[in-house]
Design a protein around this motif. Sequence first.
Motif, PDB file in Angstrom:
ATOM      1  N   LEU A  92      43.035  25.080  86.117  1.00  0.00           N
ATOM      2  CA  LEU A  92      41.336  25.762  86.374  1.00  0.00           C
ATOM      3  C   LEU A  92      40.520  24.522  86.463  1.00  0.00           C
ATOM      4  CD1 LEU A  92      41.032  29.077  85.006  1.00  0.00           C
ATOM      5  CD2 LEU A  92      41.633  28.708  87.645  1.00  0.00           C
ATOM      6  N   PRO A  93      39.925  24.423  87.388  1.00  0.00           N
ATOM      7  CA  PRO A  93      38.537  23.457  88.234  1.00  0.00           C
ATOM      8  C   PRO A  93      37.712  24.040  86.250  1.00  0.00           C
ATOM      9  CG  PRO A  93      38.770  24.333  90.113  1.00  0.00           C
ATOM     10  CD  PRO A  93      39.594  25.357  89.212  1.00  0.00           C
ATOM     11  N   VAL A  94      37.062  22.871  85.654  1.00  0.00           N
ATOM     12  CA  VAL A  94      35.909  22.191  84.840  1.00  0.00           C
ATOM     13  C   VAL A  94      34.699  23.713  84.979  1.00  0.00           C
ATOM     14  CG1 VAL A  94      34.318  21.136  83.325  1.00  0.00           C
ATOM     15  CG2 VAL A  94      36.419  20.362  83.891  1.00  0.00           C
ATOM     16  N   VAL A  99      32.570  29.000  82.861  1.00  0.00           N
ATOM     17  CA  VAL A  99      32.241  30.553  83.442  1.00  0.00           C
ATOM     18  C   VAL A  99      33.459  31.264  82.679  1.00  0.00           C
ATOM     19  CG1 VAL A  99      32.505  32.106  84.861  1.00  0.00           C
ATOM     20  CG2 VAL A  99      31.533  29.865  85.266  1.00  0.00           C
ATOM     21  N   SER A 100      34.779  30.680  82.711  1.00  0.00           N
ATOM     22  CA  SER A 100      35.120  31.641  81.835  1.00  0.00           C
ATOM     23  C   SER A 100      35.587  32.398  80.709  1.00  0.00           C
ATOM     24  CB  SER A 100      37.050  31.890  81.924  1.00  0.00           C
ATOM     25  OG  SER A 100      37.355  30.017  81.401  1.00  0.00           O
ATOM     26  N   ASN A 105      26.379  27.610  83.047  1.00  0.00           N
ATOM     27  CA  ASN A 105      26.316  26.225  83.578  1.00  0.00           C
ATOM     28  C   ASN A 105      27.163  25.593  82.758  1.00  0.00           C
ATOM     29  OD1 ASN A 105      24.185  23.633  84.011  1.00  0.00           O
ATOM     30  ND2 ASN A 105      22.932  25.324  83.082  1.00  0.00           N
ATOM     31  N   PRO A 106      27.476  24.545  84.198  1.00  0.00           N
ATOM     32  CA  PRO A 106      28.317  23.093  84.484  1.00  0.00           C
ATOM     33  C   PRO A 106      27.822  22.304  83.481  1.00  0.00           C
ATOM     34  CG  PRO A 106      28.275  25.399  86.178  1.00  0.00           C
ATOM     35  CD  PRO A 106      27.245  24.417  85.837  1.00  0.00           C
ATOM     36  N   PHE A 109      27.801  23.297  79.510  1.00  0.00           N
ATOM     37  CA  PHE A 109      28.597  23.173  79.172  1.00  0.00           C
ATOM     38  C   PHE A 109      29.217  21.730  79.211  1.00  0.00           C
ATOM     39  CE2 PHE A 109      33.820  22.793  79.935  1.00  0.00           C
ATOM     40  CZ  PHE A 109      34.278  23.159  79.388  1.00  0.00           C
ATOM     41  N   THR A 110      29.297  20.665  80.319  1.00  0.00           N
ATOM     42  CA  THR A 110      29.724  19.368  79.785  1.00  0.00           C
ATOM     43  C   THR A 110      28.630  18.496  78.528  1.00  0.00           C
ATOM     44  OG1 THR A 110      30.548  18.990  82.363  1.00  0.00           O
ATOM     45  CG2 THR A 110      29.724  16.718  81.022  1.00  0.00           C
ATOM     46  N   ARG A 111      27.891  18.452  78.867  1.00  0.00           N
ATOM     47  CA  ARG A 111      27.060  18.403  77.373  1.00  0.00           C
ATOM     48  C   ARG A 111      27.201  18.353  76.538  1.00  0.00           C
ATOM     49  NH1 ARG A 111      22.719  20.735  75.693  1.00  0.00           N
ATOM     50  NH2 ARG A 111      22.225  21.951  77.221  1.00  0.00           N
TER      51      ARG A 111
END
Length: 163
Positions: A92-94, A99-100, A105-106, A109-111
């Motif tokens: 799945l895309p990041v 979200v899952s 908020n991408p 999430f990355t941070r």
Amino acid sequence: MITNHPKSPPGGAVETKNYPARSHDRRVQIVRVLLESRFNQKIGLREMGQAVSLSPWRLAHLFKSEIGVSPQRYLTLVRLQKAKDRLEHGFLPVREIAVSVGIPNPSQFTRIFKAAYGMSPAQYRRTFLQIEPILQDRNSLLQEAKSAAAAFGGLTDPQSRTQ
């Protein structure tokens, strides 16, 4: 139990502590099950406290004394562990993984992921799966095809045929 995966990339996670699988207080166990089963939903301290008939402050104090981290931090660690599992075992895309696991908020999430594991989710996936981008031009692909054809003997280059 939240732990680092044995195949974690070098550097591991910031949170390397193994949290006790069982706590002495049944209410803390109930909240852990609640957090682990509903990690993808927004769960507030008030809701957690209501589930075990404790005030939010008392639950936070009890949880931290039993587990070693706040309920909110534990929830974040559960989410990160689930995301790590999905990065390791899925494609799945990041953004969809974020979200899952309950972090819509991408950027956030990355941070959070990078702070915990020392690399972005995409970097983690590449490192874990050892995915390397293929950056070859057409000429090098043709050269490889010619070499392979020569190895099988008798196969010729389609461009060298005369018409």
